[in-house]
Design an enzyme around this catalytic site. Structure first.
Site, PDB file in Angstrom:
ATOM      1  N   LYS A 170      -1.439   3.282  -0.406  1.00  0.00           N
ATOM      2  CA  LYS A 170      -0.900   4.640  -0.439  1.00  0.00           C
ATOM      3  C   LYS A 170       0.106   4.730  -1.579  1.00  0.00           C
ATOM      4  CE  LYS A 170       2.637   6.774   1.257  1.00  0.00           C
ATOM      5  NZ  LYS A 170       2.870   7.822   0.211  1.00  0.00           N
ATOM      6  N   GLY A 201      -1.226  10.695  -0.093  1.00  0.00           N
ATOM      7  CA  GLY A 201      -0.721  11.587   0.938  1.00  0.00           C
ATOM      8  C   GLY A 201       0.746  11.339   1.202  1.00  0.00           C
ATOM      9  N   GLY A 203       4.118  10.155   3.355  1.00  0.00           N
ATOM     10  CA  GLY A 203       4.457   9.015   4.185  1.00  0.00           C
ATOM     11  C   GLY A 203       4.390   9.305   5.664  1.00  0.00           C
ATOM     12  N   VAL A 206       0.112   9.577   6.156  1.00  0.00           N
ATOM     13  CA  VAL A 206      -0.678   8.426   5.717  1.00  0.00           C
ATOM     14  C   VAL A 206       0.071   7.115   5.963  1.00  0.00           C
ATOM     15  CG1 VAL A 206      -1.725   7.300   3.709  1.00  0.00           C
ATOM     16  CG2 VAL A 206      -1.979   9.764   4.041  1.00  0.00           C
ATOM     17  N   GLY A 207       1.358   7.067   5.585  1.00  0.00           N
ATOM     18  CA  GLY A 207       2.123   5.845   5.802  1.00  0.00           C
ATOM     19  C   GLY A 207       2.240   5.492   7.270  1.00  0.00           C
ATOM     20  N   GLU A 245      10.486  -4.647   0.167  1.00  0.00           N
ATOM     21  CA  GLU A 245      11.407  -4.728  -0.972  1.00  0.00           C
ATOM     22  C   GLU A 245      12.170  -3.415  -0.955  1.00  0.00           C
ATOM     23  OE1 GLU A 245      13.280  -3.899  -4.049  1.00  0.00           O
ATOM     24  OE2 GLU A 245      11.291  -3.518  -4.909  1.00  0.00           O
ATOM     25  N   CYS A 279      15.647  -0.714  -8.647  1.00  0.00           N
ATOM     26  CA  CYS A 279      16.255  -1.281  -7.440  1.00  0.00           C
ATOM     27  C   CYS A 279      17.131  -2.485  -7.757  1.00  0.00           C
ATOM     28  CB  CYS A 279      15.168  -1.650  -6.435  1.00  0.00           C
ATOM     29  SG  CYS A 279      13.895  -2.728  -7.101  1.00  0.00           S
ATOM     30  N   GLU A 377      23.413   3.068  -2.481  1.00  0.00           N
ATOM     31  CA  GLU A 377      22.498   3.084  -3.625  1.00  0.00           C
ATOM     32  C   GLU A 377      22.330   4.518  -4.129  1.00  0.00           C
ATOM     33  OE1 GLU A 377      18.427   0.801  -4.801  1.00  0.00           O
ATOM     34  OE2 GLU A 377      18.374   1.956  -2.938  1.00  0.00           O
TER      35      GLU A 377
END
Length: 475
Positions: A170, A201, A203, A206-207, A245, A279, A377
């Protein structure tokens, strides 16, 4: 305008179950450049079943067969490098001349390097009267980010192919285009049907469906720590392996005897490249209190050289979306409210950029490590400069973070820097200007995630370990 109106499932382009689509916006122009299908749980189920059907045959291929296909994929990526670069640049904003070496060259190298590790599943070790070997973990679900979309695609897909896994990918809603190109490359490379499947798609649909699907054996996710927590929760009921990650707020210790000009330039560039959307960015620069004035002047001089835009002279492009632009603006406001000193940049767009999600390269000094801008962050071109009195305090500040993805040290000698690096709780450390290395493992400590990508360690993540106990031979 390109329209990618089908999903890649079981070795061919197929119509999605629904008719909805997602728009891909160029953050430099704020215009729609493509549309891709908005996949559904039904599409995920078809893709997972295709991957499951293909698993037995693909996992039983010889390491030489898998190696040949990986090298073929890398060659085709090289042949289509211009297309891959244009796709990444247009959808996430990195200037095209930088996207070539920052976003595409490395992933091509990494795909070739994964071909060196296909033999992991054919290695057999003896342990007394037992044999121990590795087998492919199974069907994998990959949920990829928008900031280095091809980099993270290859880190997952290349390793999984080397190990003998099948997969459903995805892409990020913001940057899906290079994944569609990679599906074309997989097809041309001769990858067997069902080994690689692509479902674009959101999250939430689809996720979530990938994480919950009972026939998915492993989920690999790259993104925010907040989203990573939700991924882990969704996968928990089916006891999937989950590697992640996640976020970072990485420290960069500059020692009093370091080459200050080189150290500061490296630190500023590390944060500003890719518009701060990295990141591993060394966003907390820790400097000796007695050298803060020198550091400030060096930072100011370097930031003044940075060109913002989309042309050949640009070092920084826009951030990826209006949402990301607003988040960075909010954090700049928070820094001002917290009492940090604004050295460079600040709120609003750079001069001359009324269109596009551009952010000024921004640096705060007089930052305390308990400020939100030092702990959270930001994911934008914002650098925090934190003074320290001695190295023990510097290390304590460096480790006082919920994150542990990356770090950096710049000292007079490599030996001095390595001694400090051993004291920092982070998965990576860049010493005296070191560069990212695809032959080394990548991943973090603490809330920066778990597992490793790239190198042989990355391939091992996609394997299970089997031990076989042998009986005594008949007398």
């Amino acid at each position: 305008m390109d329209n990618y109106n089908k999903l890649f499932i079981d070795g061919r382009w197929q119509q999605p179950a629904g008719a909805d689509h997602l728009e891909v916006i160029n953050p430099a122009t704020e215009t729609c450049i493509a549309r891709v299908p908005k996949g559904s749980a039904e599409d995920v189920d078809r893709a997972v079943r295709a991957a499951r059907s293909a698993f037995e045959d693909w996992s039983s291929k010889s390491s030489d067969d898998r190696r040949a296909i990986l090298l073929r994929i890398a060659d085709l990526m090289e042949a289509r490098k211009a297309d891959l670069t244009a796709a990444v640049s247009a959808s996430m904003g990195c200037p095209q001349h930088i996207a070539t070496w920052l976003q595409v060259d490395g992933p091509i190298e990494a795909m070739r390097l994964f071909a060196e590790h296909t033999g992991i599943t054919e290695q057999i070790n003896e342990a007394g009267h037992s044999l121990v070997w590795r087998e492919a973990v199974g069907v994998c679900a990959f949920i990829n980010p928008w900031n280095y979309p091809l980099h993270q695609f290859v880190g997952k897909v290349g390793a999984a192919l080397a190990a003998g896994c099948t997969m459903v990918v995805k892409p990020s809603e913001q940057t899906p285009l290079q994944d569609f190109l990679m599906a074309e490359i997989m097809l041309e490379a001769g990858l067997p049907n069902g080994v690689f499947n692509l479902v674009s798609g959101r999250g939430a649909e689809v996720g979530q469906a990938l994480c919950e699907h009972p026939q998915v054996d492993m989920v690999s996710f790259t993104g925010s720590t907040r989203a990573g927590v939700e991924i882990a929760k969704a996968a928990a009921p089916t006891v999937k392996r989950v590697t992640q990650e996640l976020g970072g707020k990485s420290p960069y210790i500059i020692t009093a005897d370091a080459d200050l000009a080189a150290a500061v330039r490296y630190g500023v560039d590390d944060v500003m490249i890719n518009s701060g959307q990295t990141c591993t960015a060394l966003t907390r620069m820790l400097v000796p209190v007695e050298r803060t004035d020198e550091v400030a002047e060096l930072i100011r001089a370097r930031v003044e050289e940075i060109s913002v835009g989309a042309g050949e002279d640009a070092f920084m492009g826009p951030v990826s979306s209006l949402r990301q632009w607003q988040q960075v603006q909010d954090y700049i406001g928070i820094g001002l409210e917290e009492g940090a000193t604004l050295l460079c940049g600040g709120p609003g767009k750079p001069d001359g950029h009324t269109t596009g999600y551009y952010v000024q390269p921004t640096v705060f000094t007089d930052v305390r490590n308990d400020m939100r801008i030092a702990r959270e962050e930001i994911f934008g071109p914002v650098l925090c400069v934190i003074p320290y009195s001695d190295l023990d305090e510097a290390v304590a500040i460096a480790n006082d973070s919920p994150y542990g993805l990356s770090s950096g040290v710049h000292a007079a000698t490599e030996q001095d820097a390595l001694a400090i690096a051993r004291r920092i709780r982070a998965g990576l450390c860049f010493v005296n200007g070191g560069e990212f290395n695809y032959r080394a493992p990548f991943g973090g400590y603490k809330q920066s995630g778990n597992g490793r990508e790239f190198s042989a360690h990355g391939v091992e993540e996609f394997t299970e370990i089997k031990s076989v106990q042998l009986g005594k031979p008949a007398e």
